[in-house]
Design an enzyme around this catalytic site. Structure first.
Site, PDB file in Angstrom:
ATOM      1  N   TYR A  47       0.840  -1.217   0.037  1.00  0.00           N
ATOM      2  CA  TYR A  47      -0.018  -0.162   0.097  1.00  0.00           C
ATOM      3  C   TYR A  47       0.997   1.337  -0.208  1.00  0.00           C
ATOM      4  O   TYR A  47       0.530   2.071  -0.669  1.00  0.00           O
ATOM      5  CB  TYR A  47      -0.821   0.030   1.384  1.00  0.00           C
ATOM      6  CG  TYR A  47      -2.056   1.165   1.209  1.00  0.00           C
ATOM      7  CD1 TYR A  47      -3.131   1.241   0.546  1.00  0.00           C
ATOM      8  CD2 TYR A  47      -1.743   2.324   2.155  1.00  0.00           C
ATOM      9  CE1 TYR A  47      -3.919   2.271   0.759  1.00  0.00           C
ATOM     10  CE2 TYR A  47      -2.645   3.217   2.387  1.00  0.00           C
ATOM     11  CZ  TYR A  47      -3.843   3.256   1.433  1.00  0.00           C
ATOM     12  OH  TYR A  47      -4.730   4.147   1.662  1.00  0.00           O
ATOM     13  N   LYS A  61       0.946   4.076  -2.999  1.00  0.00           N
ATOM     14  CA  LYS A  61       0.624   5.568  -2.564  1.00  0.00           C
ATOM     15  C   LYS A  61       1.721   6.587  -3.002  1.00  0.00           C
ATOM     16  O   LYS A  61       1.916   7.510  -3.563  1.00  0.00           O
ATOM     17  CB  LYS A  61       0.030   5.746  -1.343  1.00  0.00           C
ATOM     18  CG  LYS A  61      -1.162   5.040  -0.923  1.00  0.00           C
ATOM     19  CD  LYS A  61      -2.302   5.431  -2.218  1.00  0.00           C
ATOM     20  CE  LYS A  61      -3.621   5.037  -1.660  1.00  0.00           C
ATOM     21  NZ  LYS A  61      -4.624   5.379  -2.583  1.00  0.00           N
TER      22      LYS A  61
END
Length: 247
Positions: free
Chosen positions: A155, A159
């Protein structure tokens, strides 16, 4: 009504943060194209809510990892409302595990949806925006992409990549009057945070200078600013909405 006559596509907008963002843009006068995966049973109910409130709304169901689905989403916006002026890349997932235990498929799935999906959406939406010589793109990043987070290697990487994509998009399309910015939310109150034990909540909050979780509406308010003419001299930026967590 700062967005009256504009058309906004918000990915992953059947519920949660995406729904709150779409609602904010609709309240500012924008036509809204809701997007979520075909298996989502919330997007139809969300569309009905919007219509009942008097907002102009269309639905596209599809996977942002599939470029044909993305092209259909863009086509729907243009054919239904005459333009595609705003894109909010909100669709995203998590598959959290310690890095040593993270399976390859968990890495691939998160990167494909969170980063490749945003690439496909940006690439195809930009084609419509270039013809109009106008566009606003907002990418929903995360503080995980700027400061990292244990158990979120996939994740955090997705990002961080989205932030890099934001800056490149801003540079490539600035001459076409297309702005691209990212926001990096911190811990935002949701159904998942509401059910956390009190001691866990207190631990999270103790690291936030403002001493509380954020709300989806507070995130949506900043997105609304970035999608309006108020932000016409803002591009390539990452705006943190985290109560001071990462500063």
């Amino acid at each position: 009504m700062k967005l009256k006559g504009k058309t906004a596509v918000v990915t992953g907008s059947g519920r949660g943060l995406g729904k709150a963002i779409a609602l904010k843009l609709a309240s500012m006068g924008a036509n809204i194209v809701l997007n979520d995966i075909a298996a989502s049973d919330s997007i139809d109910a969300t569309a009905e809510e919007f219509r009942a409130a008097g907002y102009n709304v269309a639905i596209t169901k599809g996977d942002v990892r599939n470029e044909d689905d993305v092209k259909h989403m863009v086509k729907t916006a243009v054919e239904t409302f005459g333009s595609l002026d705003i894109l909010v890349n909100n669709a995203g997932i998590t598959r959290d595990k310690p890095m040593a235990m993270m399976a390859e498929e968990d890495w691939d799935l998160v990167l494909d949806i969170n980063l490749k999906g945003a690439f496909f959406c940006t690439k195809n939406a930009a084609k419509a925006m270039i013809k109009q010589k106008y566009g606003k793109i907002v990418n929903i990043a995360s503080v995980a992409g700027t400061m990292g987070n244990r158990g979120q290697a996939n994740y955090s990487a997705s990002k961080a990549g989205l932030i890099g994509l934001t800056k490149t998009t801003a540079k490539e399309f600035a001459s076409r009057n297309i702005h691209c910015n990212a926001i990096a939310p911190g811990t935002i109150r949701s159904k998942m945070t509401d059910v956390l034990p009190d001691d866990v909540k207190e631990k999270y909050v103790s690291n936030i200078p403002l001493g509380r979780f954020g709300t989806a509406e507070e995130v949506a308010n900043v997105v609304g600013f970035l999608c309006s003419s108020d932000s016409d001299y803002v591009t390539g930026q990452v705006i943190h909405i985290d109560g001071g967590l990462d500063m």
